[in-house]
Design an enzyme around this catalytic site. Structure first.
Site, PDB file in Angstrom:
ATOM      1  N   CYS A   1      50.980  37.278  10.139  1.00 24.01           N
ATOM      2  CA  CYS A   1      50.711  36.276   9.096  1.00 24.01           C
ATOM      3  C   CYS A   1      51.108  36.737   7.698  1.00 24.01           C
ATOM      4  O   CYS A   1      51.831  36.037   6.981  1.00 24.01           O
ATOM      5  CB  CYS A   1      49.243  35.855   9.141  1.00 24.01           C
ATOM      6  SG  CYS A   1      48.054  37.164   8.744  1.00 24.01           S
ATOM      7  N   HIS A  30      43.569  36.323   7.401  1.00 25.28           N
ATOM      8  CA  HIS A  30      44.652  35.439   7.847  1.00 25.28           C
ATOM      9  C   HIS A  30      45.170  34.674   6.644  1.00 25.28           C
ATOM     10  O   HIS A  30      44.435  34.371   5.706  1.00 25.28           O
ATOM     11  CB  HIS A  30      44.173  34.465   8.925  1.00 25.28           C
ATOM     12  CG  HIS A  30      45.312  33.705   9.552  1.00 25.28           C
ATOM     13  ND1 HIS A  30      46.232  34.287  10.392  1.00 25.28           N
ATOM     14  CD2 HIS A  30      45.691  32.407   9.433  1.00 25.28           C
ATOM     15  CE1 HIS A  30      47.122  33.401  10.779  1.00 25.28           C
ATOM     16  NE2 HIS A  30      46.821  32.252  10.199  1.00 25.28           N
ATOM     17  N   HIS A  39      52.471  29.003   9.188  1.00 29.25           N
ATOM     18  CA  HIS A  39      51.859  30.316   9.369  1.00 29.25           C
ATOM     19  C   HIS A  39      52.239  30.893  10.727  1.00 29.25           C
ATOM     20  O   HIS A  39      52.761  30.207  11.601  1.00 29.25           O
ATOM     21  CB  HIS A  39      50.330  30.237   9.232  1.00 29.25           C
ATOM     22  CG  HIS A  39      49.627  29.516  10.346  1.00 29.25           C
ATOM     23  ND1 HIS A  39      48.352  29.836  10.766  1.00 29.25           N
ATOM     24  CD2 HIS A  39      50.013  28.473  11.139  1.00 29.25           C
ATOM     25  CE1 HIS A  39      47.980  29.044  11.753  1.00 29.25           C
ATOM     26  NE2 HIS A  39      48.965  28.202  11.993  1.00 29.25           N
TER      27      HIS A  39
END
Length: 394
Positions: free
Chosen positions: A306, A354, A366
């Site tokens: 990520c 994240h 993402h």
């Protein structure tokens, strides 16, 4: 970018890390819908509720370990470069020390051949430390100017060489420690993911079908929330534009608006045309990565995790972001969700593990989790509470 930076302390809620989209929501719903289908009395097989909780914990722990791995890897790389530089410096200084020693040796040999009294210069060649040299003050008084200059050079080279050797030794020790941290984090990620896969593999075909159905419903709900956010943002921008036009008419001037169409608030600088241009480049890069696999610790070009994706996307726009989510969250200005603009970074979970890049209309790009690919998804894909903050990085 520096003028927009604002330090932000991560939230104090219970720590947690994004559980992969499929496993998290689906397993949560399965736990609610299937409590009556738990293991029969006498069966030591864990219930679906227990599996859901365990898998969620494992994925959160794996994501946390991934960011620790990223930090350790970055630190190890920098430390290795420092060690290499120091070792090169030590080698160069050792060469200079040898040259200085050779010059002193020539004076000592000349004194010995001519029998010109005590071989004063040889005294310094026998000294083991710079302090030993300085302790021979009475010998220095009997030396010529050229001999003293040679001694001064020798002392300087010896002092600097010893200093650099000590620095190199300390840096090597630090490098060993960071390599140990890197190895530990890597082993932790691998173990947690393996345990999660093992638990999921024990689900029956019926349970897996329920997961898929529940995940679909969750995605539909996330899409609905994204559409609602897009509607609210459009209404807000329309109201702001109307206020600007009314103010301009009353003041006899002309209406002004930022390049992005958002004025922000008293505490939030607007996303101007310069930011919009950079964000467009970052998003173009991110879109080009859609379909590439998530690989923990990866920064491209074939795969990403990520924070590796967001770092690479903004690098394409000429903006340097830190490697980890922990640092990226502080690399810009925090804005409300309602004022999110394309290019902004969306962070998730209380321990900030994240991140995705906002593309507008409540959606982001993402790299979700192992076993998935870079994709577009609602910022609500794990619920409202999962969103930690929105950061404008440039």
């Amino acid at each position: 970018m520096a003028s927009h930076r604002k330090s932000r302390t991560p939230g104090t809620r219970v720590a947690g890390i994004r559980t992969p989209a499929l496993a998290t929501a689906a397993l949560t719903s399965v736990a609610l819908l299937s409590q009556t289908a738990d293991a029969a009395p006498g069966d030591d097989r864990p219930s679906l509720e227990e599996v859901e909780k365990k898998v969620g914990d494992l994925y959160r722990q794996a994501e946390s370990a991934t960011e620790k791995y990223n930090a350790a890897k970055e630190k190890t790389t920098k430390q290795r470069k420092r060690v290499d530089t120091l070792l090169d410096d030590v080698a160069q200084r050792t060469q200079k020390l040898n040259e200085a020693r050779a010059e002193l040796g020539s004076y000592a040999a000349a004194q010995y051949r001519t029998g010109a009294g005590m071989p004063d210069t040889a005294t310094f060649l026998l000294a083991e430390t710079p302090q030993d040299v300085f302790d021979q003050r009475q010998v220095l008084d009997r030396m010529t100017g050229r001999q003293k200059a040679a001694v001064d050079d020798y002392v300087t080279q010896q002092t600097e060489t010893m200093k650099k050797r000590q620095e190199a030794t300390e840096s090597l020790r630090t490098l060993t420690e960071t390599q140990g941290d890197l190895k530990t984090a890597k082993a932790t990620v691998q173990k947690k993911l393996a345990d999660a896969r093992e638990l999921l593999s024990k689900l029956t075909a019926e349970e897996k079908a329920r997961l898929a159905a529940i995940e679909k419903r969750k995605q539909e709900e996330a899409a609905r929330k994204a559409a609602e956010l897009a509607r609210q943002q459009a209404e807000q921008q329309a109201e702001q534009q109307q206020e600007r036009e009314e103010a301009a008419q009353q003041g006899g001037g002309t209406s002004e608006s930022s390049g992005s169409g958002s004025t922000g608030s008293a505490d939030t600088p607007p996303a101007d045309s310069s930011y919009a241009a950079k964000a467009e480049k970052a998003l173009a890069f991110a879109r080009a990565q859609i379909g590439k696999p998530y690989v923990w610790g990866a920064t491209g070009p074939g795969s990403y995790d990520c924070s590796g994706l967001t770092q690479a996307a903004w690098k394409a726009a000429g903006v340097s972001l830190p490697r980890t989510t922990y640092d990226q969250v502080n690399a810009g200005t925090t804005v409300p969700v309602s004022q999110a603009q394309p290019g902004d970074l969306v962070f998730f979970y209380d321990d900030v593990t994240h991140v995705g890049i906002y593309i507008g209309n409540g959606m982001m790009i993402h790299a979700p989790k192992p076993g998935t690919y870079v994709r577009e998804e609602s910022i609500y894909y794990d619920g409202d509470s999962a969103i930690h903050s929105i950061v404008r990085p440039a």
